[in-house]
Design an enzyme around this catalytic site. Structure first.
Site, PDB file in Angstrom:
ATOM      1  N   ASN A  91     -19.899   5.133  -3.886  1.00 33.94           N
ATOM      2  CA  ASN A  91     -19.647   4.393  -5.134  1.00 33.94           C
ATOM      3  C   ASN A  91     -20.076   2.933  -5.025  1.00 33.94           C
ATOM      4  OD1 ASN A  91     -18.551   6.554  -6.582  1.00 33.94           O
ATOM      5  ND2 ASN A  91     -16.614   6.318  -5.492  1.00 33.94           N
ATOM      6  N   LYS A 109       0.861  -1.190   0.000  1.00 37.47           N
ATOM      7  CA  LYS A 109       0.000   0.000   0.000  1.00 37.47           C
ATOM      8  C   LYS A 109       0.894   1.236   0.000  1.00 37.47           C
ATOM      9  CE  LYS A 109      -4.516   0.842   0.461  1.00 37.47           C
ATOM     10  NZ  LYS A 109      -5.646   0.045  -0.022  1.00 37.47           N
TER      11      LYS A 109
HETATM   12  P1  NAI Z   1     -17.295   6.382  -1.147  1.00 32.22           P
HETATM   13  O1  NAI Z   1     -16.509   7.456  -0.510  1.00 32.22           O
HETATM   14  O2  NAI Z   1     -17.744   6.519  -2.575  1.00 32.22           O
HETATM   15  O3  NAI Z   1     -18.628   6.095  -0.280  1.00 32.22           O
HETATM   16  C1  NAI Z   1     -18.674   6.106   1.104  1.00 32.22           C
HETATM   17  C2  NAI Z   1     -20.031   6.680   1.505  1.00 32.22           C
HETATM   18  O4  NAI Z   1     -20.185   6.545   2.913  1.00 32.22           O
HETATM   19  C3  NAI Z   1     -20.198   8.152   1.176  1.00 32.22           C
HETATM   20  O5  NAI Z   1     -21.431   8.368   0.499  1.00 32.22           O
HETATM   21  C4  NAI Z   1     -20.198   8.837   2.556  1.00 32.22           C
HETATM   22  O6  NAI Z   1     -21.000   9.999   2.581  1.00 32.22           O
HETATM   23  C5  NAI Z   1     -20.765   7.728   3.415  1.00 32.22           C
HETATM   24  N1  NAI Z   1     -20.460   7.806   4.835  1.00 32.22           N
HETATM   25  C6  NAI Z   1     -19.326   8.214   5.451  1.00 32.22           C
HETATM   26  N2  NAI Z   1     -19.439   8.072   6.780  1.00 32.22           N
HETATM   27  C7  NAI Z   1     -20.669   7.566   7.011  1.00 32.22           C
HETATM   28  C8  NAI Z   1     -21.389   7.189   8.184  1.00 32.22           C
HETATM   29  N3  NAI Z   1     -20.842   7.287   9.393  1.00 32.22           N
HETATM   30  N4  NAI Z   1     -22.633   6.692   8.058  1.00 32.22           N
HETATM   31  C9  NAI Z   1     -23.195   6.571   6.833  1.00 32.22           C
HETATM   32  N5  NAI Z   1     -22.570   6.912   5.688  1.00 32.22           N
HETATM   33  C10 NAI Z   1     -21.326   7.399   5.782  1.00 32.22           C
HETATM   34  O7  NAI Z   1     -16.436   5.036  -0.937  1.00 32.22           O
HETATM   35  P2  NAI Z   1     -16.596   3.661  -1.704  1.00 32.22           P
HETATM   36  O8  NAI Z   1     -15.611   3.606  -2.802  1.00 32.22           O
HETATM   37  O9  NAI Z   1     -18.028   3.404  -1.978  1.00 32.22           O
HETATM   38  O10 NAI Z   1     -16.063   2.652  -0.597  1.00 32.22           O
HETATM   39  C11 NAI Z   1     -16.885   2.304   0.515  1.00 32.22           C
HETATM   40  C12 NAI Z   1     -16.115   1.374   1.429  1.00 32.22           C
HETATM   41  O11 NAI Z   1     -15.756   0.189   0.709  1.00 32.22           O
HETATM   42  C13 NAI Z   1     -14.797   1.942   1.959  1.00 32.22           C
HETATM   43  O12 NAI Z   1     -14.591   1.439   3.258  1.00 32.22           O
HETATM   44  C14 NAI Z   1     -13.743   1.372   1.022  1.00 32.22           C
HETATM   45  O13 NAI Z   1     -12.484   1.272   1.643  1.00 32.22           O
HETATM   46  C15 NAI Z   1     -14.343  -0.010   0.761  1.00 32.22           C
HETATM   47  N6  NAI Z   1     -13.904  -0.593  -0.483  1.00 32.22           N
HETATM   48  C16 NAI Z   1     -14.139   0.039  -1.672  1.00 32.22           C
HETATM   49  C17 NAI Z   1     -13.753  -0.549  -2.866  1.00 32.22           C
HETATM   50  C18 NAI Z   1     -14.053   0.099  -4.189  1.00 32.22           C
HETATM   51  O14 NAI Z   1     -13.961  -0.601  -5.221  1.00 32.22           O
HETATM   52  N7  NAI Z   1     -14.440   1.349  -4.226  1.00 32.22           N
HETATM   53  C19 NAI Z   1     -13.018  -1.838  -2.907  1.00 32.22           C
HETATM   54  C20 NAI Z   1     -12.880  -2.453  -1.596  1.00 32.22           C
HETATM   55  C21 NAI Z   1     -13.283  -1.824  -0.446  1.00 32.22           C
END
Ligand code: NAI
Length: 349
Positions: free
Chosen positions: A181, A78
């Site tokens: 996302n 990482k």
């Molecule tokens: P993102 O940033 O697009 O979405 C996260 C969402 O969670 C946002 O809409 C945000 O407003 C919301 N959020 C933040 N704190 C919150 C809370 N306390 N309660 C409710 N909602 C809250 O991130 P993404 O890409 O969707 O990733 C989500 C999770 O999945 C992260 O933990 C990331 O590390 C993990 N992940 C993502 C991958 C990917 O392909 N994007 C791959 C593997 C893991």
């Protein structure tokens, strides 16, 4: 700089400094036993070098496990970069990072993580070929990995609903914490399967729009872990489950994309003790890294689909081991990953 971690080998740290470009960070290379160390580049606010080292080490180790459990020919690494306090030129910063990645001659390859985007990967690609997550080229794997992550979580959930809840997803209520996302894509997929949804997000506009589209109920962000639902899908940030939140969960199954959902290993045991089936995040959220691996290793889209949909089977293998060994699923997943690394990638049941 080297650090011996839990008898798993040496984590190598490469400290990155380029004052002119505003680059300040570290690459942690945890394992190359199964292939080049693969893991995204996080661009975040850190208050000290030590904080960066600790975060990079933890995340790199997680990538070793995730890649091993996804049966990818990849090790774990990482990169962690500090967002400069002063104004900076983003393209120059990521080009400087790309030159550091190039120096490792393919032992590490990078992609997006929290705080980085496709445009940053394009800057890095001006300096090194060891980068993925670039714009998709004519039907080949690439681009935003999130839809693949959502697809893998859905595959796992579908199987869990039938095997552990004895009903199809169309008869289930799924609570999703975070509809960005991955969570947003997952909500749409679940809606198309006829599942009922309860959604929560700190971004109230985003969640309201999605709820209108999917007929979902919106819950308070502080209540979502304890709402009445069959399945709880954490898709926001890590650190969701501690002794307090575990006690509130009403769902019988937890299956979501967020990385590092458990505050400590013990919280996985706590979930198991309450009869809640926890699908380890490192097993079910590998769809994105599978797509990234395919882009880097030259696999086609069919191979990505096969491997992402294979998430359900890989999870079933971990849960079977948990049952046989009497361990909580998170512990069974970790031990399976360690064995696989030790055996050079051989598939152990
Ligand atoms: P993102 O940033 O697009 O979405 C996260 C969402 O969670 C946002 O809409 C945000 O407003 C919301 N959020 C933040 N704190 C919150 C809370 N306390 N309660 C409710 N909602 C809250 O991130 P993404 O890409 O969707 O990733 C989500 C999770 O999945 C992260 O933990 C990331 O590390 C993990 N992940 C993502 C991958 C990917 O392909 N994007 C791959 C593997 C893991």
């Amino acid at each position: 700089m080297k650090d011996h971690m839990q008898n798993e080998g040496d984590t190598e740290y490469f400290v990155l400094r380029n004052e002119e470009a505003g680059l300040d960070g570290v690459i942690a290379l945890h394992s190359t036993a199964l292939g080049p160390g693969a893991g995204g580049c996080r661009f975040w606010h850190y208050s000290s070098r030590n904080e960066m080292l600790v975060d990079a080490a933890r995340l790199a180790r997680g990538m070793t496990y995730k890649n091993a459990l996804a049966e990818l020919p990849l090790g774990g690494a990482k990169a962690v970069l500090r967002v400069p306090d002063e104004p900076f030129d983003r393209a120059q910063l990521f080009r400087a990072f790309g030159r550091e990645v190039a120096k490792l001659r393919g032992r590490y390859f990078t992609a997006e993580d929290v705080g980085t985007c496709v445009a940053d990967m394009e800057s890095i690609a001006l300096e090194t070929v060891h980068v993925a997550g670039l714009p998709q080229v004519s039907g080949k794997p690439g681009g935003d990995p999130s839809p693949w992550t959502a697809r893998g979580v859905l595959a796992a959930m579908d199987n869990l609903a039938r095997e552990h809840l004895a009903r199809p997803l169309s008869d289930c209520t799924v609570a999703i914490q975070g509809v960005g996302n991955v969570g947003g894509a997952l909500a749409k997929l679940l809606h198309s399967r006829g599942a009922k949804l309860v959604l929560a997000d700190t971004n109230s506009d985003r969640v309201a729009k999605l709820a209108a589209e999917t007929g979902a109920v919106v819950a308070d962000v502080n209540e979502i872990c304890g709402v009445e639902a069959d399945i709880l899908a954490p898709c926001a940030l890590g650190g969701v489950f501690d002794a307090i939140t575990v006690a509130k969960v009403k769902a019988k199954v937890v299956c979501g994309a967020a990385n590092n959902q458990l505050v400590t290993e013990k919280d996985g045991v706590r979930l198991a003790e309450r009869g809640i089936l926890y699908a380890p995040d490192c097993v079910v959220n590998a769809g994105g890294i599978i797509n990234v691996a395919a882009e880097h290793l030259g696999w086609d889209n069919q191979e990505v689909v096969r491997r992402v949909d294979g998430t359900a089977e890989r999870l079933a293998r971990v849960l079977a081991r948990a049952e046989q060994s009497g361990q909580a699923p998170n512990l069974a997943a970790d031990s399976l990953a360690r064995e696989r690394v030790r055996l050079g990638g051989a598939l152990v049941a």
